[in-house]
Enzyme design. Structure first.
Site, short mmCIF file in Angstrom:
data_model
loop_
_atom_site.label_atom_id
_atom_site.label_comp_id
_atom_site.label_asym_id
_atom_site.label_seq_id
_atom_site.Cartn_x
_atom_site.Cartn_y
_atom_site.Cartn_z
N ASN A 1 2.35 79.07 64.59
CA ASN A 1 2.88 79.57 65.97
C ASN A 1 1.23 80.26 66.43
O ASN A 1 1.12 81.37 65.89
CB ASN A 1 3.87 80.49 65.82
CG ASN A 1 4.15 81.23 67.16
OD1 ASN A 1 3.63 80.85 68.03
ND2 ASN A 1 4.83 82.03 66.82
N TRP A 2 0.70 79.61 67.14
CA TRP A 2 -0.74 80.37 67.54
C TRP A 2 -0.53 81.42 68.71
O TRP A 2 -1.67 82.17 69.05
CB TRP A 2 -1.63 79.18 68.25
CG TRP A 2 -1.99 78.10 67.12
CD1 TRP A 2 -1.51 78.22 66.08
CD2 TRP A 2 -2.79 76.86 67.27
NE1 TRP A 2 -2.20 76.67 65.59
CE2 TRP A 2 -2.75 76.16 66.22
CE3 TRP A 2 -3.48 76.53 68.69
CZ2 TRP A 2 -3.56 75.03 66.15
CZ3 TRP A 2 -4.11 75.40 68.52
CH2 TRP A 2 -4.27 74.65 67.49
N LYS A 3 0.60 82.07 69.11
CA LYS A 3 0.91 82.99 69.97
C LYS A 3 -0.05 82.78 71.13
O LYS A 3 -0.39 81.70 71.61
CB LYS A 3 0.89 84.30 68.93
CG LYS A 3 2.01 84.29 68.05
CD LYS A 3 2.18 85.20 67.30
CE LYS A 3 3.26 85.19 66.06
NZ LYS A 3 3.50 86.38 65.44
N HIS B 1 12.14 83.67 69.05
CA HIS B 1 11.08 84.57 68.29
C HIS B 1 11.31 85.92 68.45
O HIS B 1 11.70 86.34 69.65
CB HIS B 1 9.59 83.82 68.76
CG HIS B 1 8.76 84.44 67.73
ND1 HIS B 1 8.23 85.66 67.80
CD2 HIS B 1 8.15 83.84 66.85
CE1 HIS B 1 7.44 85.80 66.73
NE2 HIS B 1 7.48 84.96 66.21
N GLU C 1 9.39 88.25 68.89
CA GLU C 1 8.81 88.90 69.94
C GLU C 1 9.26 88.57 71.43
O GLU C 1 9.29 89.34 72.48
CB GLU C 1 7.33 88.42 70.04
CG GLU C 1 6.31 88.90 68.60
CD GLU C 1 5.49 87.98 67.97
OE1 GLU C 1 5.11 86.97 68.95
OE2 GLU C 1 4.92 88.37 66.81
N GLU D 1 12.65 85.08 59.87
CA GLU D 1 11.52 86.08 60.25
C GLU D 1 11.92 87.48 60.34
O GLU D 1 12.31 87.97 61.57
CB GLU D 1 10.73 85.55 61.58
CG GLU D 1 10.21 84.18 61.38
CD GLU D 1 8.98 83.72 62.44
OE1 GLU D 1 8.11 83.55 61.93
OE2 GLU D 1 8.91 84.34 63.50
N GLY E 1 3.10 89.94 61.14
CA GLY E 1 1.80 90.51 61.67
C GLY E 1 1.43 92.06 60.93
O GLY E 1 0.76 92.48 61.29
N SER F 1 3.90 87.07 57.80
CA SER F 1 2.78 87.23 56.71
C SER F 1 2.63 86.23 55.56
O SER F 1 2.29 86.56 54.63
CB SER F 1 2.88 88.76 56.30
OG SER F 1 2.78 89.58 57.30
P1 13P Z 1 2.25 86.43 61.00
O1 13P Z 1 2.41 85.09 59.95
O2 13P Z 1 1.03 86.71 61.94
O3 13P Z 1 3.18 87.43 60.43
O4 13P Z 1 3.49 85.87 62.18
C1 13P Z 1 4.58 85.53 61.73
C2 13P Z 1 5.35 84.81 62.95
O5 13P Z 1 5.76 85.56 63.80
C3 13P Z 1 5.56 83.41 63.26
O6 13P Z 1 6.32 82.78 64.09
#
Ligand code: 13P
Length: 250
Positions: A9-11, A94, A96, A166, A172, A212
């Site tokens: 997931n490149w966000k 997600h 976020e 997650e 993160g 992470s």
């Molecule tokens: P990180 O791997 O940066 O913790 O992010 C996980 C994530 O939100 C994947 O969708």
């Protein structure tokens, strides 16, 4: 036997040129992978990344999609627009989206149902906050997110569904759930499928871990009985960290 499934997931990262450059490196490095693989670039790079990853057998994913098919929804992207670009998988719910953009379980369910009806695969994200974990509420929270998110979804559609566990406190932050803690929640999720759907559903559902995930912890996570893959954020942004994660079983 469930196929391992690793997704990146490149966000909100990468210009088109940066995205294509990474996509080319991944396609080259993952040509012979036995695993199911997906990357979800930002919307602006989807059309350029699609052809680049096809050679590597990597699926194109979207990070989100609208809950409506079309209409007056300024700023939204519809499932059919995504299909037009070759998108095969949508990440829905997600953390976020839930916590920063206040998406409700009801909205998430609308997106899930629409995606499935339109033939799109879905990665439905679930997970608890630190406060919820400390209050001993993990199963209640995850159970509610599953029940609400999959409301109205029939057994026959489950082959289009992947669950990503997650934990919000691990995203993160550099804090990973221990493989044992993650596996316990994955086992609970599988049990929920066993109770809710026909008997093969629990055995077949793919449950990814996210939060992470790095090259140095992927192997320990993937050894666990109920962890079938990973949804990777930060470490999916560079070939040098994403390739070893995707190749954990080489
Ligand atoms: P990180 O791997 O940066 O913790 O992010 C996980 C994530 O939100 C994947 O969708």
């Amino acid at each position: 036997m469930r196929q391992s499934y690793v997704a990146g997931n490149w966000k909100m990262h990468k210009t088109i040129a940066e995205a294509v450059s990474l996509a080319n490196e991944l396609a080259e490095g993952l040509k012979r992978s036995p695993n199911k693989l997906m990357v979800a670039p930002p919307f602006t790079a989807l059309s350029a990344v699609g052809p680049a990853i096809a050679a590597g057998g990597i699926l194109l994913g979207a990070q989100n999609m609208a809950s409506e098919l079309e209409g007056a929804h300024t700023g939204e992207i519809s499932v059919r627009m995504l299909k037009d670009l070759g998108v095969r998988v949508a990440i829905i719910g997600h953390s976020e989206r839930r916590h920063v953009y206040n998406e409700s379980d009801e909205l998430i369910n609308q997106k899930v149902q629409l995606a499935l009806t339109e033939g799109m695969e879905v990665i439905l994200c679930v997970g608890e906050t630190l406060d919820e974990r400390e209050a001993g509420d993990v199963e209640r929270v995850v159970g509610t997110q599953l029940r609400a998110g999959l409301s109205g979804v029939e057994n026959v559609s489950l082959d289009q569904v992947t669950i990503a566990y997650e934990p919000v406190w691990a995203i993160g932050t550099g804090k990973t759930a221990t493989p044992e803690d993650a596996d316990a929640v994955h086992r609970y999720i599988r049990g929920w499928f066993a109770e809710t759907y026909e008997s093969d559903a629990a055995e077949n559902i793919i449950v990814q871990y996210g939060g992470s995930v790095k090259p140095d912890n992927i192997a320990a996570l993937m050894k666990m009985e109920n962890i079938d893959g990973a949804l990777v954020g930060g470490a999916s942004l560079k070939a040098e960290t994403f390739l070893p994660i995707c190749r954990f079983n080489d």
